[in-house]
Design a protein around this motif. Structure first.
Motif, PDB file in Angstrom:
ATOM      1  N   TYR A  20       0.801  -1.211   0.000  1.00 16.34           N
ATOM      2  CA  TYR A  20       0.000   0.000   0.000  1.00 16.34           C
ATOM      3  C   TYR A  20       0.838   1.267   0.000  1.00 16.34           C
ATOM      4  CZ  TYR A  20      -3.644  -3.256   1.306  1.00 16.34           C
ATOM      5  OH  TYR A  20      -4.511  -4.312   1.331  1.00 16.34           O
ATOM      6  N   HIS A  21       2.137   1.156   0.166  1.00 15.74           N
ATOM      7  CA  HIS A  21       2.974   2.341   0.261  1.00 15.74           C
ATOM      8  C   HIS A  21       3.400   2.812  -1.119  1.00 15.74           C
ATOM      9  CE1 HIS A  21       4.462   2.978   4.606  1.00 15.74           C
ATOM     10  NE2 HIS A  21       3.198   2.642   4.571  1.00 15.74           N
ATOM     11  N   PRO A  22       3.114   4.073  -1.415  1.00 15.37           N
ATOM     12  CA  PRO A  22       3.563   4.585  -2.710  1.00 15.37           C
ATOM     13  C   PRO A  22       5.071   4.638  -2.765  1.00 15.37           C
ATOM     14  CG  PRO A  22       2.764   6.361  -1.310  1.00 15.37           C
ATOM     15  CD  PRO A  22       2.442   5.084  -0.597  1.00 15.37           C
ATOM     16  N   ASP A  23       5.615   4.509  -3.979  1.00 17.28           N
ATOM     17  CA  ASP A  23       7.060   4.592  -4.142  1.00 17.28           C
ATOM     18  C   ASP A  23       7.552   6.016  -3.934  1.00 17.28           C
ATOM     19  OD1 ASP A  23       7.319   1.901  -4.706  1.00 17.28           O
ATOM     20  OD2 ASP A  23       6.995   2.200  -6.852  1.00 17.28           O
ATOM     21  N   VAL A  24       6.680   6.979  -4.244  1.00 17.45           N
ATOM     22  CA  VAL A  24       7.069   8.377  -4.145  1.00 17.45           C
ATOM     23  C   VAL A  24       6.019   9.156  -3.363  1.00 17.45           C
ATOM     24  CG1 VAL A  24       7.619  10.484  -5.430  1.00 17.45           C
ATOM     25  CG2 VAL A  24       8.292   8.253  -6.355  1.00 17.45           C
ATOM     26  N   HIS A  25       6.458   9.867  -2.317  1.00 18.99           N
ATOM     27  CA  HIS A  25       5.587  10.777  -1.581  1.00 18.99           C
ATOM     28  C   HIS A  25       5.723  12.165  -2.198  1.00 18.99           C
ATOM     29  CE1 HIS A  25       5.096   7.646   1.405  1.00 18.99           C
ATOM     30  NE2 HIS A  25       6.397   7.594   1.597  1.00 18.99           N
ATOM     31  N   ALA A  26       4.615  12.886  -2.271  1.00 18.63           N
ATOM     32  CA  ALA A  26       4.651  14.211  -2.881  1.00 18.63           C
ATOM     33  C   ALA A  26       3.950  15.222  -1.992  1.00 18.63           C
ATOM     34  CB  ALA A  26       3.988  14.178  -4.256  1.00 18.63           C
ATOM     35  N   TYR A  27       4.531  16.426  -1.948  1.00 15.40           N
ATOM     36  CA  TYR A  27       3.874  17.554  -1.288  1.00 15.40           C
ATOM     37  C   TYR A  27       4.450  18.832  -1.879  1.00 15.40           C
ATOM     38  CZ  TYR A  27       2.474  21.066   2.062  1.00 15.40           C
ATOM     39  OH  TYR A  27       1.955  22.200   2.635  1.00 15.40           O
ATOM     40  N   GLY A  28       3.548  19.724  -2.345  1.00 14.32           N
ATOM     41  CA  GLY A  28       4.031  20.949  -2.966  1.00 14.32           C
ATOM     42  C   GLY A  28       4.913  20.621  -4.162  1.00 14.32           C
ATOM     43  N   ASP A  29       6.098  21.218  -4.197  1.00 11.98           N
ATOM     44  CA  ASP A  29       7.034  20.937  -5.292  1.00 11.98           C
ATOM     45  C   ASP A  29       8.050  19.860  -4.916  1.00 11.98           C
ATOM     46  OD1 ASP A  29       8.666  22.267  -3.501  1.00 11.98           O
ATOM     47  OD2 ASP A  29       8.953  24.042  -4.758  1.00 11.98           O
ATOM     48  N   LEU A  30       7.780  19.156  -3.812  1.00  9.13           N
ATOM     49  CA  LEU A  30       8.702  18.137  -3.308  1.00  9.13           C
ATOM     50  C   LEU A  30       8.259  16.739  -3.681  1.00  9.13           C
ATOM     51  CD1 LEU A  30       9.567  19.095   0.389  1.00  9.13           C
ATOM     52  CD2 LEU A  30      11.085  19.198  -1.599  1.00  9.13           C
ATOM     53  N   PHE A  31       9.250  15.869  -3.968  1.00 14.33           N
ATOM     54  CA  PHE A  31       9.002  14.451  -4.192  1.00 14.33           C
ATOM     55  C   PHE A  31      10.047  13.666  -3.399  1.00 14.33           C
ATOM     56  CE2 PHE A  31       7.335  16.689  -7.808  1.00 14.33           C
ATOM     57  CZ  PHE A  31       6.111  16.080  -8.016  1.00 14.33           C
ATOM     58  N   LEU A  32       9.579  12.685  -2.620  1.00 11.60           N
ATOM     59  CA  LEU A  32      10.463  11.867  -1.798  1.00 11.60           C
ATOM     60  C   LEU A  32      10.341  10.427  -2.268  1.00 11.60           C
ATOM     61  CD1 LEU A  32      12.375  11.779   0.704  1.00 11.60           C
ATOM     62  CD2 LEU A  32      10.344  11.290   2.083  1.00 11.60           C
ATOM     63  N   ASP A  33      11.421   9.896  -2.808  1.00 11.73           N
ATOM     64  CA  ASP A  33      11.433   8.553  -3.384  1.00 11.73           C
ATOM     65  C   ASP A  33      11.853   7.540  -2.325  1.00 11.73           C
ATOM     66  OD1 ASP A  33      12.245   6.152  -4.803  1.00 11.73           O
ATOM     67  OD2 ASP A  33      12.200   7.348  -6.625  1.00 11.73           O
TER      68      ASP A  33
END
Length: 222
Positions: free
Chosen positions: A122-135
């Protein structure tokens, strides 16, 4: 690993918490459906244990609502009912497993472990918020064409902040979520890593900031 237990029978709830904490899980306990939803919305859990029959909202109603909101946290349903119709209804609503009462301690722990092993589905590979992406695969924090690989603790803290954006987390909350409830680290470690992450955000030119409120905590904001 942090779990939420929603069980309206106080004696059983206390027993569940004792069993799970003995097996090194961190546990929050609530006793009705509305409180379960409040805790789910406000917190970050690795797994949820829901009693089907609860006041306010049933476990099935809670489950249906969070799945409708896109929350994929693994859920184990508990119920005194063992009819096949109830089992099917729970699984169709998005439950990962179903455990009728009464149950043996060993079976409960085995089912919790199996539920948590499936958590990665269930965990996405990439978290996103605003202009940020966390892989989550590479531990890269990206903004536009700029990126930086975060060390383990910086990654974990950024992940917690991104998953809880808009919610102020106290230093104690961050210490517990990143380092664990039995850590020997102190609050000063949180402040140091907040400083590190602020420099990372500035370095990649992100418009996202770590905002602090005195005596309240930290959150991400644009």
């Amino acid at each position: 690993m942090k779990l939420l237990v929603a069980e309206d029978e106080p004696a059983l709830s206390e027993a569940l918490v004792d069993i799970l904490e003995f097996h090194r899980y961190q546990v929050d306990a609530v006793y009705n459906g509305p409180d379960a939803l409040d805790y789910i919305h406000a917190g970050q859990y690795d797994g949820i244990i829901l009693d089907i029959m609860m006041p306010g909202k049933s476990g099935l109603e809670v489950l249906s609502q969070i799945r409708g909101e896109g929350n994929g946290t693994p859920v184990l349903l508990l119920t005194a009912k063992a009819e096949i119709e109830d089992r099917i209804q729970g699984l169709d609503a998005g439950a990962d497993d179903y455990l009728p009462k009464p149950f043996a301690t060993g079976e409960l722990i085995a089912r919790v472990r199996a539920m948590l092993r499936r958590r990665q589905e269930y965990h996405p590979d990439v978290h996103a918020y605003g202009d940020l992406f966390l892989d989550s695969g590479s531990s890269e924090l990206r903004c536009g064409d700029k990126k930086v690989v975060l060390p383990k603790l910086e990654y974990q803290m950024m992940e917690v902040l991104m998953l809880n954006h808009g919610i102020y987390l106290s230093s104690e909350d961050l210490l517990e979520k990143v380092w664990g409830y039995d850590t020997e680290a102190d609050i000063g470690s949180v402040w140091v890593y907040i400083s590190y992450l602020r420099k990372r955000l500035a370095g990649i030119g992100s418009s996202v900031k770590i905002t602090a409120k005195r005596n309240i905590g930290y959150t991400l904001s644009e």
